[in-house]
Design an enzyme around this catalytic site. Structure first.
Site, mmCIF file in Angstrom:
data_model
loop_
_atom_site.group_PDB
_atom_site.id
_atom_site.type_symbol
_atom_site.label_atom_id
_atom_site.label_comp_id
_atom_site.label_asym_id
_atom_site.label_seq_id
_atom_site.Cartn_x
_atom_site.Cartn_y
_atom_site.Cartn_z
ATOM 1 N N LYS A 75 -8.172 -5.776 9.082
ATOM 2 C CA LYS A 75 -7.666 -4.527 9.667
ATOM 3 C C LYS A 75 -8.799 -3.493 9.783
ATOM 4 O O LYS A 75 -8.955 -2.842 10.817
ATOM 5 C CB LYS A 75 -6.508 -3.979 8.823
ATOM 6 C CG LYS A 75 -5.243 -4.837 8.922
ATOM 7 C CD LYS A 75 -4.150 -4.429 7.933
ATOM 8 C CE LYS A 75 -2.977 -5.417 8.013
ATOM 9 N NZ LYS A 75 -1.870 -5.126 7.088
ATOM 10 N N GLN A 127 -0.918 -1.806 1.595
ATOM 11 C CA GLN A 127 -0.734 -3.256 1.764
ATOM 12 C C GLN A 127 0.269 -3.797 0.752
ATOM 13 O O GLN A 127 0.203 -3.479 -0.441
ATOM 14 C CB GLN A 127 -2.099 -3.971 1.620
ATOM 15 C CG GLN A 127 -2.075 -5.450 1.935
ATOM 16 C CD GLN A 127 -1.793 -5.774 3.409
ATOM 17 O OE1 GLN A 127 -2.013 -4.953 4.295
ATOM 18 N NE2 GLN A 127 -1.294 -6.963 3.673
ATOM 19 N N ASP A 171 2.869 1.393 9.653
ATOM 20 C CA ASP A 171 3.538 0.120 9.380
ATOM 21 C C ASP A 171 4.982 0.132 9.891
ATOM 22 O O ASP A 171 5.597 -0.939 10.022
ATOM 23 C CB ASP A 171 3.591 -0.134 7.861
ATOM 24 C CG ASP A 171 2.491 -1.052 7.359
ATOM 25 O OD1 ASP A 171 2.062 -1.935 8.127
ATOM 26 O OD2 ASP A 171 2.086 -0.886 6.195
#
Ligand code: GUN
Length: 292
Positions: A54, A98, A121
């Site tokens: 990412k 994460q 997200d």
């Protein structure tokens, strides 16, 4: 049947190129560079690798990026404090924490602490709710990336029977929501299966499109797939492979070798859904920067 590949790698490069062009335009216009932050707790090798991809992708498209790494033994309050700082920091357009988090940290509490306008997200209940109402918002990157991939190959899913296997908040649930929405692609009739589904095969055999998000290597076998189906493999499983220098390799939830010949379209692993997830996270970050 000769199958065609849903090539997530090349499609993600196409999306990244579009994003880079937009970033260059903004910079030439004197605008701020989009900035994504990622919070990584603990030393899970898979999470480390995903976050690494990412951050690298940010640099490729001209975004600023920050990686905040902490040990597994961090307290829940300390994680909440990091989230609070990122919420307040005007430099940061969007950020992710994460998952999975260590078991002593309540993930839901952390997700709900994220400012919905920076929640790239799309996991905050406000954004989940907006998405399920069909309102404009951040959509979770994996299912939204799959929709982009289907769109890129001009696959019209209207009226298709989609069978989604999995009910996670990251993939299965939002995937079902997007596939049944009145959009293109979309407009599917969706069956959602999970670990307690009886006779899974009786469902998958009905599917025009299968989304496999189970987390078990080679779980979907050729006898479970009807001729001409579209198969999207979300699984990323590390299995041992003595022929590799590392002793292991990545494989999906689908027994690709035997399933592919039955398909009209299928995603490879690696090079299918994974790169699309990253490209979509970048799109979401651009959108977060837009909102400023
Ligand atoms: N873990 C697995 N997929 C994801 C994702 O898309 N976002 C975050 N934050 N964690 C994940």
């Amino acid at each position: 049947m000769s199958y065609k590949l849903l090539d997530g790698k090349s499609t993600s490069l196409f999306v990244q190129e579009e994003i880079k062009t937009e970033v260059d335009r903004r910079i030439a216009n004197g605008d701020k560079r989009p900035h994504l932050a990622a919070v990584l707790i603990g030393d899970d090798p898979a999470s480390k690798a995903y976050v690494g991809h990412k951050v690298k992708a940010c640099n490729k498209v001209g975004f600023d990026s920050s990686l905040i790494e902490r040990n597994t033994n961090i307290s829940e309050q300390e994680v909440l404090d990091i989230v609070s700082e990122l919420n307040k920091n005007p430099e940061i357009d969007g950020f992710i924490v994460q998952l999975p988090l260590p078991s002593h940290i309540d993930s839901q509490k952390v997700i709900e602490a994220v400012d919905p306008s920076k929640d790239v997200d799309g996991f905050h209940p406000e954004n989940v709710g907006k998405m399920s109402l069909g309102l404009d918002t951040f959509k979770p990157a994996t299912p939204a990336g799959i929709m982009t991939l289907l769109n890129h190959y001009e696959i019209d899913t209207e009226g298709m029977h989609a069978v989604v296997i999995g009910r996670s908040d990251i993939v299965g649930n939002p995937m079902s929501s997007l596939l049944r929405s009145n959009t293109s692609p979309g407009n599917c009739t969706v069956t959602q299966c999970h670990s307690r589904t009886k006779d899974l095969k009786s469902h998958t055999l009905q599917a025009d499109i299968i989304i496999a998000a189970i987390g078990k290597p080679h779980f979907i076998t050729d006898d479970m797939v009807k001729d001409g189906a579209i198969v999207v493999d979300v699984g990323i499983n590390r299995i041992s492979d003595p022929s590799k220098k590392s002793g292991s390799r990545l494989t999906g939830d689908v027994d690709f070798e035997n399933v592919a010949p039955k398909c009209s379209w299928i995603t490879p692993v690696p090079g299918g859904v994974g790169p699309m997830t990253i490209a979509t996270l970048l799109q979401n970050t651009l959108k977060a920067a837009d909102g400023k």
